[in-house]
Write a protein that holds these residues in place. Structure first.
Motif, PDB file in Angstrom:
ATOM      1  N   MET A  58      57.046  -1.366  85.009  1.00  0.00           N
ATOM      2  CA  MET A  58      57.879  -1.272  83.822  1.00  0.00           C
ATOM      3  C   MET A  58      57.151  -0.417  82.786  1.00  0.00           C
ATOM      4  O   MET A  58      55.924  -0.435  82.717  1.00  0.00           O
ATOM      5  CB  MET A  58      58.165  -2.665  83.254  1.00  0.00           C
ATOM      6  N   PRO A  59      57.884   0.314  81.961  1.00  0.00           N
ATOM      7  CA  PRO A  59      57.231   1.162  80.958  1.00  0.00           C
ATOM      8  C   PRO A  59      56.595   0.313  79.858  1.00  0.00           C
ATOM      9  O   PRO A  59      57.086  -0.782  79.559  1.00  0.00           O
ATOM     10  CB  PRO A  59      58.380   2.007  80.407  1.00  0.00           C
ATOM     11  N   PRO A  60      55.526   0.786  79.264  1.00  0.00           N
ATOM     12  CA  PRO A  60      54.936   0.032  78.147  1.00  0.00           C
ATOM     13  C   PRO A  60      55.882   0.021  76.948  1.00  0.00           C
ATOM     14  O   PRO A  60      56.575   1.002  76.691  1.00  0.00           O
ATOM     15  CB  PRO A  60      53.643   0.792  77.833  1.00  0.00           C
ATOM     16  N   LEU A  61      55.897  -1.103  76.252  1.00  0.00           N
ATOM     17  CA  LEU A  61      56.730  -1.206  75.048  1.00  0.00           C
ATOM     18  C   LEU A  61      55.963  -0.848  73.788  1.00  0.00           C
ATOM     19  O   LEU A  61      56.562  -0.687  72.725  1.00  0.00           O
ATOM     20  CB  LEU A  61      57.305  -2.616  74.901  1.00  0.00           C
ATOM     21  N   SER A  62      54.644  -0.780  73.903  1.00  0.00           N
ATOM     22  CA  SER A  62      53.817  -0.360  72.772  1.00  0.00           C
ATOM     23  C   SER A  62      52.601   0.362  73.342  1.00  0.00           C
ATOM     24  O   SER A  62      52.198   0.102  74.481  1.00  0.00           O
ATOM     25  CB  SER A  62      53.402  -1.562  71.917  1.00  0.00           C
ATOM     26  N   PRO A  63      52.019   1.264  72.563  1.00  0.00           N
ATOM     27  CA  PRO A  63      50.846   1.972  73.075  1.00  0.00           C
ATOM     28  C   PRO A  63      49.634   1.044  73.160  1.00  0.00           C
ATOM     29  O   PRO A  63      49.533   0.064  72.418  1.00  0.00           O
ATOM     30  CB  PRO A  63      50.622   3.085  72.046  1.00  0.00           C
ATOM     31  N   ALA A  64      48.731   1.347  74.070  1.00  0.00           N
ATOM     32  CA  ALA A  64      47.495   0.560  74.191  1.00  0.00           C
ATOM     33  C   ALA A  64      46.775   0.571  72.847  1.00  0.00           C
ATOM     34  O   ALA A  64      46.676   1.605  72.181  1.00  0.00           O
ATOM     35  CB  ALA A  64      46.612   1.151  75.287  1.00  0.00           C
ATOM     36  N   GLY A  65      46.306  -0.601  72.447  1.00  0.00           N
ATOM     37  CA  GLY A  65      45.596  -0.740  71.180  1.00  0.00           C
ATOM     38  C   GLY A  65      46.490  -0.901  69.969  1.00  0.00           C
ATOM     39  O   GLY A  65      45.997  -1.020  68.844  1.00  0.00           O
ATOM     40  N   SER A  66      47.788  -0.941  70.152  1.00  0.00           N
ATOM     41  CA  SER A  66      48.733  -1.039  69.043  1.00  0.00           C
ATOM     42  C   SER A  66      48.559  -2.351  68.281  1.00  0.00           C
ATOM     43  O   SER A  66      48.605  -3.439  68.873  1.00  0.00           O
ATOM     44  CB  SER A  66      50.161  -0.939  69.576  1.00  0.00           C
ATOM     45  N   SER A  67      48.401  -2.233  66.972  1.00  0.00           N
ATOM     46  CA  SER A  67      48.288  -3.451  66.156  1.00  0.00           C
ATOM     47  C   SER A  67      49.624  -4.192  66.115  1.00  0.00           C
ATOM     48  O   SER A  67      49.660  -5.421  66.038  1.00  0.00           O
ATOM     49  CB  SER A  67      47.806  -3.115  64.748  1.00  0.00           C
ATOM     50  N   VAL A  68      50.731  -3.453  66.194  1.00  0.00           N
ATOM     51  CA  VAL A  68      52.051  -4.094  66.219  1.00  0.00           C
ATOM     52  C   VAL A  68      52.194  -4.902  67.510  1.00  0.00           C
ATOM     53  O   VAL A  68      52.660  -6.047  67.501  1.00  0.00           O
ATOM     54  CB  VAL A  68      53.181  -3.050  66.089  1.00  0.00           C
ATOM     55  N   GLY A  69      51.788  -4.307  68.632  1.00  0.00           N
ATOM     56  CA  GLY A  69      51.849  -5.021  69.909  1.00  0.00           C
ATOM     57  C   GLY A  69      50.999  -6.275  69.901  1.00  0.00           C
ATOM     58  O   GLY A  69      51.409  -7.320  70.410  1.00  0.00           O
ATOM     59  N   HIS A  70      49.811  -6.183  69.308  1.00  0.00           N
ATOM     60  CA  HIS A  70      48.948  -7.369  69.221  1.00  0.00           C
ATOM     61  C   HIS A  70      49.586  -8.443  68.334  1.00  0.00           C
ATOM     62  O   HIS A  70      49.557  -9.630  68.656  1.00  0.00           O
ATOM     63  CB  HIS A  70      47.564  -6.994  68.691  1.00  0.00           C
ATOM     64  N   ALA A  71      50.167  -8.019  67.214  1.00  0.00           N
ATOM     65  CA  ALA A  71      50.825  -8.977  66.308  1.00  0.00           C
ATOM     66  C   ALA A  71      52.014  -9.641  66.999  1.00  0.00           C
ATOM     67  O   ALA A  71      52.268 -10.840  66.802  1.00  0.00           O
ATOM     68  CB  ALA A  71      51.276  -8.272  65.032  1.00  0.00           C
ATOM     69  N   LEU A  72      52.728  -8.877  67.824  1.00  0.00           N
ATOM     70  CA  LEU A  72      53.857  -9.464  68.542  1.00  0.00           C
ATOM     71  C   LEU A  72      53.396 -10.555  69.507  1.00  0.00           C
ATOM     72  O   LEU A  72      54.162 -11.467  69.827  1.00  0.00           O
ATOM     73  CB  LEU A  72      54.658  -8.388  69.268  1.00  0.00           C
ATOM     74  N   GLY A  73      52.152 -10.473  69.979  1.00  0.00           N
ATOM     75  CA  GLY A  73      51.610 -11.536  70.819  1.00  0.00           C
ATOM     76  C   GLY A  73      51.525 -12.852  70.067  1.00  0.00           C
ATOM     77  O   GLY A  73      51.826 -13.916  70.609  1.00  0.00           O
ATOM     78  N   ASP A  74      51.105 -12.776  68.784  1.00  0.00           N
ATOM     79  CA  ASP A  74      51.080 -13.998  67.961  1.00  0.00           C
ATOM     80  C   ASP A  74      52.490 -14.515  67.731  1.00  0.00           C
ATOM     81  O   ASP A  74      52.743 -15.715  67.814  1.00  0.00           O
ATOM     82  CB  ASP A  74      50.396 -13.727  66.618  1.00  0.00           C
ATOM     83  N   TRP A  75      53.416 -13.616  67.449  1.00  0.00           N
ATOM     84  CA  TRP A  75      54.805 -14.008  67.254  1.00  0.00           C
ATOM     85  C   TRP A  75      55.378 -14.602  68.538  1.00  0.00           C
ATOM     86  O   TRP A  75      56.144 -15.572  68.494  1.00  0.00           O
ATOM     87  CB  TRP A  75      55.643 -12.813  66.799  1.00  0.00           C
ATOM     88  N   HIS A  76      55.006 -14.008  69.656  1.00  0.00           N
ATOM     89  CA  HIS A  76      55.462 -14.492  70.972  1.00  0.00           C
ATOM     90  C   HIS A  76      55.138 -15.977  71.121  1.00  0.00           C
ATOM     91  O   HIS A  76      56.001 -16.777  71.479  1.00  0.00           O
ATOM     92  CB  HIS A  76      54.763 -13.656  72.055  1.00  0.00           C
ATOM     93  N   ARG A  77      53.921 -16.336  70.830  1.00  0.00           N
ATOM     94  CA  ARG A  77      53.490 -17.728  70.960  1.00  0.00           C
ATOM     95  C   ARG A  77      54.214 -18.630  69.957  1.00  0.00           C
ATOM     96  O   ARG A  77      54.692 -19.708  70.306  1.00  0.00           O
ATOM     97  CB  ARG A  77      51.970 -17.810  70.771  1.00  0.00           C
ATOM     98  N   ASN A  78      54.319 -18.187  68.712  1.00  0.00           N
ATOM     99  CA  ASN A  78      54.931 -19.025  67.678  1.00  0.00           C
ATOM    100  C   ASN A  78      56.437 -19.191  67.873  1.00  0.00           C
ATOM    101  O   ASN A  78      56.976 -20.286  67.707  1.00  0.00           O
ATOM    102  CB  ASN A  78      54.629 -18.455  66.289  1.00  0.00           C
ATOM    103  N   VAL A  79      57.115 -18.114  68.225  1.00  0.00           N
ATOM    104  CA  VAL A  79      58.560 -18.186  68.413  1.00  0.00           C
ATOM    105  C   VAL A  79      58.890 -18.977  69.683  1.00  0.00           C
ATOM    106  O   VAL A  79      59.962 -19.585  69.778  1.00  0.00           O
ATOM    107  CB  VAL A  79      59.188 -16.771  68.409  1.00  0.00           C
ATOM    108  N   ALA A  80      57.958 -19.003  70.634  1.00  0.00           N
ATOM    109  CA  ALA A  80      58.168 -19.823  71.838  1.00  0.00           C
ATOM    110  C   ALA A  80      58.335 -21.294  71.462  1.00  0.00           C
ATOM    111  O   ALA A  80      59.104 -22.018  72.107  1.00  0.00           O
ATOM    112  CB  ALA A  80      57.015 -19.633  72.815  1.00  0.00           C
TER     113      ALA A  80
END
Length: 188
Positions: A125-147
């Protein structure tokens, strides 16, 4: 209670519903048992499984929405109060939104870590954010909280089904159960 065929969810709709529930349960078990994700964590073992199940959930929900767009839900019981009808509609809508948004957030987070994401373990699958993206990292925190919000909402959904079954006794739950259960119940 006996139902007209038009008031019961069809077999594909029931399959999509219960398969989604099963995959969601599996996903939470994987999330709770996989190792914590840190800077140098590799996407192997349970983490790889978690990513893979997330991709299957996105695909399943999209297929389910396509199916639903071509096959209307059966009518709700006429006795359902307008407030409960609205609550059910909003709950279902938000469940769909979260079932897509949460895996997308996880996918973006995995992409920001440079992890490959695949569908069924072999379709890249294509990446949804570039490697090292601060937005992508922040979405990881949101991923856990919204779960956690999804867990609470699933609890509301289950509580609503049980309320219909044991308090209102309007047969709403039976409309989503396998046909043999409904037939057995109608003979009683």
């Amino acid at each position: 209670m006996r139902y007209e065929p038009a008031s019961v969810y069809n077999a594909p709709a029931r399959l999509f519903h219960w398969l989604t529930a099963l995959l969601l349960l599996l996903q939470y078990v994987l999330a709770w048992t996989m190792p914590d994700v840190h800077r140098d964590t590799k996407p192997i073992g349970l983490i790889a499984w978690h990513l893979g199940v997330g991709m299957v959930i996105i695909l399943l929900v999209l297929v389910r929405l396509l199916w639903r767009s071509a096959h209307a839900a059966p009518p709700e019981p006429a006795t359902l109060p307008p407030a409960l009808r609205a609550l059910a509609r909003y709950t279902h809508g938000l469940l769909y939104v979260l079932l897509i948004a949460i895996p997308l957030m996880g996918w973006a987070n995995a992409s920001s870590r440079g992890w490959p994401v695949t569908l069924f373990g072999f379709i890249p699958m294509p990446p949804l954010s570039p490697a090292g993206s601060s937005v992508g990292h922040a979405l990881g925190d949101w991923h856990r909280n919204v779960a956690w919000v999804l867990i609470a909402l699933a609890g509301v959904h289950i509580a609503g089904a049980l309320f219909h079954q044991f308090v209102l006794r309007d047969g709403t739950l039976d409309r989503m159960l396998p046909a043999h259960r409904k037939q057995a119940a109608s003979k009683q």
